[in-house]
Structures are given as C-alpha cells and as structure tokens.
Write a protein that holds these residues in place. Structure first.
Motif: not given
Length: 264
Positions: A140-141, A163, A197-200
């Motif tokens: 997930d990243n 994703s 990239d911080a979006r999970t």
C-alpha cells in the motif's frame, strides 16, 4: 511459464472442484494443469492480498506463498476478508494461509511473517527451488512497490502490481524478461517523504468494495497469465474509478533511460 509434462494430471477431486472452470470457452485441462503447477508469491496479506489469494486458491493455483510482517487489527476486518474478530492480534500471513488451506485443501498455502527486502528476497522467495511463476504486489505504498519492482527485475520474475485507495485503483502486469518496461518506467522515482507516498489506507481511508474489486481484477489477470500464458495488460496500466464507475487503460513503454530495467 509453467511447462507441462505427460505425467502431470488432475485428480478426480480436482476435476470435480474445477469443473465449471474447465467448461469455459478457451479454458481446458492444460490451462487448469498450469494453475495446479504454478507457484505464486504475494507480498501483502491485507485488503488486496485477501481477495486476490482467495480467488487464486479457489481457482486451483497450486502453491500460494503470502509474505507480510503485520498483525490483524479490528480496523482490518472491514475489508480483509480472510480474517475474523477472533483473529485480532494474530499475524496476517500465517492466519491467511491457514484459512486458504481450509478453503481449498487441494492446494498448498504458506505464510511467512517477514518484511521482504532486497537482502532477504532470495531466501523468502525460495529461489533455490526455482523462480516463482508470478509475484503479486498487494502492498500500500510507493516505496515498497518500487522495492518489489527492483526484486522482480533483478530475478526476472513477472510482477502483477495492484493498488487500492479510497475509491480508486490501479493494475499492471510487468514482464521484465521481455524488456517491455517496469513499475519504475511508469511511476519514476519515489521518495518516502513525498506526500503522495504517505497516502495509505490507514491515513486516507478506503471503501471495502475498492479492495475487493481490485483484488478480484488482480486475480483475474493472474489466472489468465498462469493458465493461458496470456498477459491481458501488455503495455497497459488499468485505472479504476469507483466513484464514477469508470475504467480505462493507459499505454506505457519501457523508459530507455530507466535505472532499474533499461540497463539489463
């Protein structure tokens, strides 16, 4: 691709279980045999890994190996379909593998509680026994996906990357052995400090149906690749938008300056 021999066959139990699949136009005993003798490694046993692995196991993929170092939390139960409330606190990889073995006792499911990286990839992927037929990226990243892509290219193993976030998803099937491009060719450089990239799922949210749909699409592509030796996404990135109920394909080519795959 799995090479069949004259000695390979389906048992009576397998013929009964997979009967509806074998009846499909364009699908035959040989396709089912390819599934039986395929070995896939799935990195991530969460929202994508659960539906994708369950479909592959029900369809008859012979060996499924799940790699994940996380444990089950209450918030996972909304979308991670192999887990029950009593599983909270247990490792995802081994719990999912145990459930898959119950779903289809005719296959082999294995779980490794570990975090895959470039240093332990040879051991975790059991390369001494031969390359897996397919890697499924269910993480997930971006940073982890980029690392898995490097492993795929390094060992020349096909990579099916999916994703899912919010109500959107992406899917691509890269074949490094054909020099047709890799994950890095499509998405370029990623840094762990980038906002994207911080979006999970943990901090951005995800609808339960998003992971179910993208996991099913991932399994669909895997079954065609393993059973029919066909890549339904050659040179294509699938983009799914659940809020608009739209799906489209975007073409890509190998980046001749790609630092991951172009120099091989």
């Amino acid at each position: 691709m799995t090479q069949l021999t004259d000695s390979q066959s389906l048992t009576d139990d397998e013929l009964l279980l997979y009967a509806r699949q074998v009846l499909l136009d364009g699908w035959d005993i040989d396709a089912q045999l390819r599934l039986k003798y395929s070995r896939v490694v799935m990195i991530g046993a969460g929202g994508l890994g659960c539906p994708a692995s369950e479909t592959l196991v029900r369809a008859g993929v012979g060996q499924v190996h799940l790699i994940d170092d996380d444990v089950i939390e209450a918030s996972n139960l909304q979308r991670q379909t192999l887990f029950l409330p009593e599983d909270i606190g247990q490792p995802k990889a081994t719990t999912a593998a145990a459930m898959l073995g119950k779903i289809n006792p005719l296959i082999k499911a294995k779980g490794s509680v570990a975090r895959l990286d470039e240093n332990n990839a040879y051991e975790l992927l059991a390369m001494e026994s031969g390359k897996p037929n397919l890697l499924l990226d269910c993480t997930d990243n971006f940073a982890t996906r980029d690392m898995i892509n490097r492993i795929s290219v390094r060992y020349q193993i096909p990579l099916l990357s999916a994703s899912a976030i919010a109500m959107e998803g992406q899917l691509a099937l890269f074949e490094p052995q054909l020099n047709t491009g890799c994950y890095h060719c499509v998405f370029g450089e990623t840094r762990v400090d980038e906002a994207a990239d911080a979006r999970t799922c943990a901090n951005s949210g995800v609808l339960a149906s998003t992971t179910a749909i993208m996991g099913s699409l991932q399994a669909n592509a895997a079954l065609q690749y393993l059973g029919l030796t066909k890549n339904p996404l050659t040179g294509k990135l699938l983009l799914w938008d659940g809020s608009r109920m739209q799906q489209r394909l975007m073409g890509y080519r190998q980046d001749k300056d790609c630092i991951v795959c172009a120099s091989r």
